[in-house]
Scaffold this active site. Structure first.
Site, PDB file in Angstrom:
ATOM      1  N   LYS A  15       0.895  -1.193  -0.017  1.00 45.13           N
ATOM      2  CA  LYS A  15       0.000   0.086  -0.014  1.00 45.13           C
ATOM      3  C   LYS A  15       0.609   1.166   0.044  1.00 45.13           C
ATOM      4  O   LYS A  15       0.467   2.073  -0.793  1.00 45.13           O
ATOM      5  CB  LYS A  15      -1.013   0.153   1.356  1.00 45.13           C
ATOM      6  CG  LYS A  15      -1.867  -1.001   1.424  1.00 45.13           C
ATOM      7  CD  LYS A  15      -2.866  -0.714   2.636  1.00 45.13           C
ATOM      8  CE  LYS A  15      -2.325  -0.476   3.788  1.00 45.13           C
ATOM      9  NZ  LYS A  15      -1.963  -2.013   4.242  1.00 45.13           N
ATOM     10  N   ARG A  90      -9.423   1.305   9.451  1.00 43.47           N
ATOM     11  CA  ARG A  90      -8.885   0.010   9.965  1.00 43.47           C
ATOM     12  C   ARG A  90      -9.820  -0.932  10.704  1.00 43.47           C
ATOM     13  O   ARG A  90      -9.679  -1.926  10.953  1.00 43.47           O
ATOM     14  CB  ARG A  90      -7.968   0.229  10.688  1.00 43.47           C
ATOM     15  CG  ARG A  90      -6.151   0.100  10.555  1.00 43.47           C
ATOM     16  CD  ARG A  90      -5.633  -0.786   9.913  1.00 43.47           C
ATOM     17  NE  ARG A  90      -4.070  -0.986  10.156  1.00 43.47           N
ATOM     18  CZ  ARG A  90      -3.231  -0.208   9.702  1.00 43.47           C
ATOM     19  NH1 ARG A  90      -3.225   0.951   9.127  1.00 43.47           N
ATOM     20  NH2 ARG A  90      -1.976  -0.828  10.005  1.00 43.47           N
ATOM     21  N   ARG A 129      11.493  -6.545   4.382  1.00 47.45           N
ATOM     22  CA  ARG A 129      11.740  -4.961   4.658  1.00 47.45           C
ATOM     23  C   ARG A 129      12.229  -4.614   5.913  1.00 47.45           C
ATOM     24  O   ARG A 129      13.102  -3.715   6.004  1.00 47.45           O
ATOM     25  CB  ARG A 129       9.879  -4.591   4.774  1.00 47.45           C
ATOM     26  CG  ARG A 129       9.895  -2.995   4.787  1.00 47.45           C
ATOM     27  CD  ARG A 129       8.419  -2.575   4.369  1.00 47.45           C
ATOM     28  NE  ARG A 129       7.433  -2.958   5.527  1.00 47.45           N
ATOM     29  CZ  ARG A 129       6.200  -2.802   5.278  1.00 47.45           C
ATOM     30  NH1 ARG A 129       5.562  -2.361   4.533  1.00 47.45           N
ATOM     31  NH2 ARG A 129       5.616  -3.062   6.584  1.00 47.45           N
ATOM     32  N   ARG A 136      11.437   0.692  10.567  1.00 47.48           N
ATOM     33  CA  ARG A 136      10.113   0.350  11.494  1.00 47.48           C
ATOM     34  C   ARG A 136      10.564  -0.677  12.397  1.00 47.48           C
ATOM     35  O   ARG A 136      10.583  -1.826  12.101  1.00 47.48           O
ATOM     36  CB  ARG A 136       8.989  -0.235  10.444  1.00 47.48           C
ATOM     37  CG  ARG A 136       8.423   0.891   9.537  1.00 47.48           C
ATOM     38  CD  ARG A 136       7.453   0.502   8.722  1.00 47.48           C
ATOM     39  NE  ARG A 136       6.110  -0.140   9.475  1.00 47.48           N
ATOM     40  CZ  ARG A 136       4.864  -0.045   9.085  1.00 47.48           C
ATOM     41  NH1 ARG A 136       4.741   0.292   8.019  1.00 47.48           N
ATOM     42  NH2 ARG A 136       4.139  -0.654  10.004  1.00 47.48           N
ATOM     43  N   ARG A 147       0.190  -8.094  13.642  1.00 45.94           N
ATOM     44  CA  ARG A 147      -0.594  -7.207  12.754  1.00 45.94           C
ATOM     45  C   ARG A 147      -1.334  -8.010  11.736  1.00 45.94           C
ATOM     46  O   ARG A 147      -2.364  -7.408  11.404  1.00 45.94           O
ATOM     47  CB  ARG A 147       0.717  -6.208  11.992  1.00 45.94           C
ATOM     48  CG  ARG A 147       1.299  -5.237  12.977  1.00 45.94           C
ATOM     49  CD  ARG A 147       2.314  -4.905  12.523  1.00 45.94           C
ATOM     50  NE  ARG A 147       2.456  -4.107  11.080  1.00 45.94           N
ATOM     51  CZ  ARG A 147       3.465  -4.071  10.379  1.00 45.94           C
ATOM     52  NH1 ARG A 147       4.701  -4.670  10.514  1.00 45.94           N
ATOM     53  NH2 ARG A 147       3.282  -3.440   9.046  1.00 45.94           N
TER      54      ARG A 147
HETATM   55  P1  AMP Z   1       1.029   0.985   9.196  1.00 45.59           P
HETATM   56  O1  AMP Z   1       2.014   1.878   8.976  1.00 45.59           O
HETATM   57  O2  AMP Z   1      -0.279   1.479   8.392  1.00 45.59           O
HETATM   58  O3  AMP Z   1       0.932  -0.383   9.108  1.00 45.59           O
HETATM   59  O4  AMP Z   1       0.499   1.376  10.649  1.00 45.59           O
HETATM   60  C1  AMP Z   1       1.299   1.017  11.650  1.00 45.59           C
HETATM   61  C2  AMP Z   1       0.526   1.091  13.138  1.00 45.59           C
HETATM   62  O5  AMP Z   1      -0.017   2.166  13.251  1.00 45.59           O
HETATM   63  C3  AMP Z   1      -0.491  -0.040  13.249  1.00 45.59           C
HETATM   64  O6  AMP Z   1       0.156  -1.373  13.464  1.00 45.59           O
HETATM   65  C4  AMP Z   1      -1.198   0.543  14.368  1.00 45.59           C
HETATM   66  O7  AMP Z   1      -0.531   0.552  15.645  1.00 45.59           O
HETATM   67  C5  AMP Z   1      -0.943   1.959  13.926  1.00 45.59           C
HETATM   68  N1  AMP Z   1      -2.405   2.472  12.831  1.00 45.59           N
HETATM   69  C6  AMP Z   1      -2.220   2.997  11.781  1.00 45.59           C
HETATM   70  N2  AMP Z   1      -3.190   3.227  11.168  1.00 45.59           N
HETATM   71  C7  AMP Z   1      -4.237   2.989  12.124  1.00 45.59           C
HETATM   72  C8  AMP Z   1      -5.596   3.044  12.059  1.00 45.59           C
HETATM   73  N3  AMP Z   1      -6.434   3.553  11.114  1.00 45.59           N
HETATM   74  N4  AMP Z   1      -6.165   2.626  13.425  1.00 45.59           N
HETATM   75  C9  AMP Z   1      -5.551   2.221  14.373  1.00 45.59           C
HETATM   76  N5  AMP Z   1      -4.377   2.228  14.255  1.00 45.59           N
HETATM   77  C10 AMP Z   1      -3.556   2.549  13.345  1.00 45.59           C
END
Ligand code: AMP
Length: 189
Positions: A15, A90, A129, A136, A147
């Protein structure tokens, strides 16, 4: 009409990479809740302090906090010409809140795309990654597995929500970055 796009898909589906390419092409802001929160953690803002533990564990940040954050972000003037949402909504509650907010703003979504990638490929991609030094802290096999579990339980229902409402388009996320990008761009309204 402005491109107001939601890009769905599990962690590791690509994404983030695809969102950057789409946003360059369409000249719209890339709104990635994960990036916003990682940055807040990095700079130690009040938001960052509230969300750090959730990110470290691979758990979702509470809906009310994320919804408030996005309400603020989506009403900034740079969203007037469209936007791409990456990592939001999410949960079904977030999807409902987004619908409500966009109805208030009279700016409905124009495209809802979901990148599909088999689960075994996802873990492998996230692992690579992490090894490549993505910066990260949640790109370890352990947190990635968590996740993915969170994705299955809480985020996969978001796809069903949009599928039932109509308008969700599934895009095959396997192949080169360029191949996937072409598929996505062909389906963006
Ligand atoms: P991502 O970079 O989108 O994989 O997000 C990394 C982390 O940020 C996730 O594992 C959650 O802890 C938090 N996070 C990101 N977007 C959301 C969301 N829309 N709702 C809740 N937690 C989020």
């Amino acid at each position: 009409m402005a491109t107001r796009l939601v890009l769905l898909g599990p962690p590791g589906a690509g994404k983030g990479t695809q969102a950057v390419l789409i946003c360059q092409k369409k000249k719209i802001p890339h709104i990635a809740t994960g990036n916003i929160m990682r940055e807040a953690v990095g700079t130690g803002t009040p938001l960052g302090k509230k969300v750090k533990d959730y990110l470290d564990l691979g758990a979702l940040v509470p809906d009310d906090l994320v919804i408030e954050l996005m309400r603020g972000r989506l009403t900034l003037p740079d969203c007037n010409g469209g936007f791409l949402l990456d990592g939001f909504p999410r949960t079904v509650e977030q999807a409902r809140a987004l619908d409500k907010l966009l109805a208030e703003l009279k700016t409905p979504l124009s495209s809802i795309l979901e990148l599909t990638v088999p689960e075994e490929v996802l873990i492998d991609r996230i692992k690579k990654r992490g090894e490549a030094g993505s910066g990260r802290s949640d790109d370890t096999v352990e947190v990635a597995t968590k996740r993915l579990q969170v994705y299955r339980e809480l985020t996969a229902p978001v796809s069903d929500y949009y599928r039932q409402r109509g308008g969700l388009v599934e895009i095959d996320g396997l192949g080169s970055i360029d191949e996937v990008s072409v598929r996505l761009l062909q389906n963006i309204k």
